[in-house]
Write a protein that holds these residues in place. Structure first.
Motif, PDB file in Angstrom:
ATOM      1  N   ARG A 254       0.826  -1.214   0.000  1.00  0.00           N
ATOM      2  CA  ARG A 254       0.000   0.000   0.000  1.00  0.00           C
ATOM      3  C   ARG A 254       0.856   1.259   0.000  1.00  0.00           C
ATOM      4  N   VAL A 255       1.969   1.204   0.724  1.00  0.00           N
ATOM      5  CA  VAL A 255       2.865   2.372   0.748  1.00  0.00           C
ATOM      6  C   VAL A 255       3.385   2.652  -0.664  1.00  0.00           C
ATOM      7  N   LEU A 256       3.848   1.603  -1.354  1.00  0.00           N
ATOM      8  CA  LEU A 256       4.367   1.833  -2.706  1.00  0.00           C
ATOM      9  C   LEU A 256       3.258   2.283  -3.653  1.00  0.00           C
ATOM     10  N   GLU A 257       2.088   1.682  -3.533  1.00  0.00           N
ATOM     11  CA  GLU A 257       0.978   2.108  -4.404  1.00  0.00           C
ATOM     12  C   GLU A 257       0.687   3.599  -4.224  1.00  0.00           C
ATOM     13  N   SER A 258       0.640   4.036  -2.973  1.00  0.00           N
ATOM     14  CA  SER A 258       0.388   5.464  -2.717  1.00  0.00           C
ATOM     15  C   SER A 258       1.500   6.324  -3.303  1.00  0.00           C
ATOM     16  N   ALA A 259       2.736   5.860  -3.152  1.00  0.00           N
ATOM     17  CA  ALA A 259       3.878   6.660  -3.627  1.00  0.00           C
ATOM     18  C   ALA A 259       3.886   6.760  -5.149  1.00  0.00           C
ATOM     19  N   VAL A 260       3.599   5.663  -5.848  1.00  0.00           N
ATOM     20  CA  VAL A 260       3.602   5.744  -7.321  1.00  0.00           C
ATOM     21  C   VAL A 260       2.433   6.596  -7.815  1.00  0.00           C
ATOM     22  N   LYS A 261       1.293   6.456  -7.170  1.00  0.00           N
ATOM     23  CA  LYS A 261       0.145   7.288  -7.579  1.00  0.00           C
ATOM     24  C   LYS A 261       0.460   8.765  -7.348  1.00  0.00           C
ATOM     25  N   ALA A 262       1.254   9.035  -6.330  1.00  0.00           N
ATOM     26  CA  ALA A 262       1.588  10.430  -6.005  1.00  0.00           C
ATOM     27  C   ALA A 262       2.677  10.986  -6.920  1.00  0.00           C
ATOM     28  N   GLY A 263       3.377  10.105  -7.650  1.00  0.00           N
ATOM     29  CA  GLY A 263       4.318  10.629  -8.651  1.00  0.00           C
ATOM     30  C   GLY A 263       5.790  10.322  -8.461  1.00  0.00           C
ATOM     31  N   ILE A 264       6.150   9.324  -7.648  1.00  0.00           N
ATOM     32  CA  ILE A 264       7.576   8.958  -7.624  1.00  0.00           C
ATOM     33  C   ILE A 264       7.987   8.482  -9.021  1.00  0.00           C
ATOM     34  N   THR A 265       9.269   8.637  -9.316  1.00  0.00           N
ATOM     35  CA  THR A 265       9.734   8.383 -10.698  1.00  0.00           C
ATOM     36  C   THR A 265      10.605   7.133 -10.826  1.00  0.00           C
ATOM     37  N   ALA A 266      10.996   6.536  -9.692  1.00  0.00           N
ATOM     38  CA  ALA A 266      11.756   5.275  -9.690  1.00  0.00           C
ATOM     39  C   ALA A 266      11.595   4.661  -8.306  1.00  0.00           C
ATOM     40  N   PHE A 267      11.830   3.342  -8.255  1.00  0.00           N
ATOM     41  CA  PHE A 267      11.719   2.645  -6.965  1.00  0.00           C
ATOM     42  C   PHE A 267      12.869   1.658  -6.807  1.00  0.00           C
TER      43      PHE A 267
END
Ligand SMILES: Cc1ncc(COP(=O)(O)OP(=O)(O)O)c(N)n1
Ligand SMILES: Cc1ncsc1CCOP(=O)(O)O
Ligand SMILES: [Mg+2]
Length: 207
Positions: free
Chosen positions: A26-39
């Protein structure tokens, strides 16, 4: 390589389950939806998963990155690169050598940490796709982190390598991220700025 590495370094989120109070998926899903550009999948340190549990989490996080077309980079663990069909690997000075990795993965993204001039001098910088510079500020997230080197380290690297993709790491927050960019970094990488915030969307926006 389908990615524009400098653009993808802009907001580079790093995480493992040990960093999260909430479900890491869920943390990663929120972060990608918010616009992070790499993981970067960094399942490491006290409380981290190993074996099949690590692999299963890696598969879920990998799928999220694929769905949002952002690079999925594995930290340290060479065996996971092919298993998870990662886009690349990030290593430090004491990990598997960049020369070996470039032979193993001619077309993958390879990132290398550099903390000082002597590390730069002994590193095959020409073989890497980007460098992680730091720790820029002090961090409590990595127990064996070196001392903070400050934003001038970014300026020094930028002067020496005008075109090399550079991302700052270590203690980066919504308040200090701009100072890292202003010294010439292409982006910022961060763990606790996201995993410890109440509002991931707002934190990514500010970063
Ligand atoms: C983007 C980025 N920069 C630096 C590091 C640190 O790598 P390393 O020095 O190998 O330390 P560990 O992360 O393996 O503990 C990084 N992971 N990512
Ligand atoms: C992996 C790593 N490498 C250098 S500092 C660091 C930890 C960064 O975590 P935080 O963004 O919470 O300071
Ligand atoms: Mg490492």
């Amino acid at each position: 390589m389908p990615y524009q590495i400098k653009q993808n370094l802009r907001k580079y989120f790093i995480m493992g389950s040990q960093n999260c109070n909430d479900d890491p998926v869920r943390v990663l899903e929120s972060a990608v939806k918010a616009g992070i550009t790499a993981f970067q999948f960094r399942e490491k340190g006290e409380g981290s998963l190993t074996g099949d549990a690590k692999l299963e989490l890696g598969k879920q996080l990998r799928a999220i990155c694929r769905g949002y077309h952002i690079p999925f980079i594995v930290n340290d663990d060479v065996s996971l690169v092919d298993t998870l069909d990662a886009d690349g690997i990030h290593v430090g000075q004491d990990d598997q050598s960049v020369d070996e990795l470039r032979n193993l993965f001619p077309d993958k993204i390879i990132g290398l940490s550099v903390s000082n001039a002597s590390e730069v001098a002994k590193s095959p910088i020409h073989l890497v796709d980007y460098i992680g510079a730091g720790p820029i500020f002090s961090t409590r997230t990595k127990s064996d982190a070196k001392s903070a080197v400050g934003v001038e380290w970014i300026a020094t690297l930028r002067e020496q390598f005008p075109n090399l993709p550079i991302v700052g790491i270590g203690g980066i927050t919504t308040e200090n991220a701009a100072s890292v960019i202003s010294k010439g970094a292409d982006g910022v990488s961060f763990i606790s700025a996201i995993t410890m915030t109440e509002d991931i969307k707002e934190a990514v926006r500010q970063l």
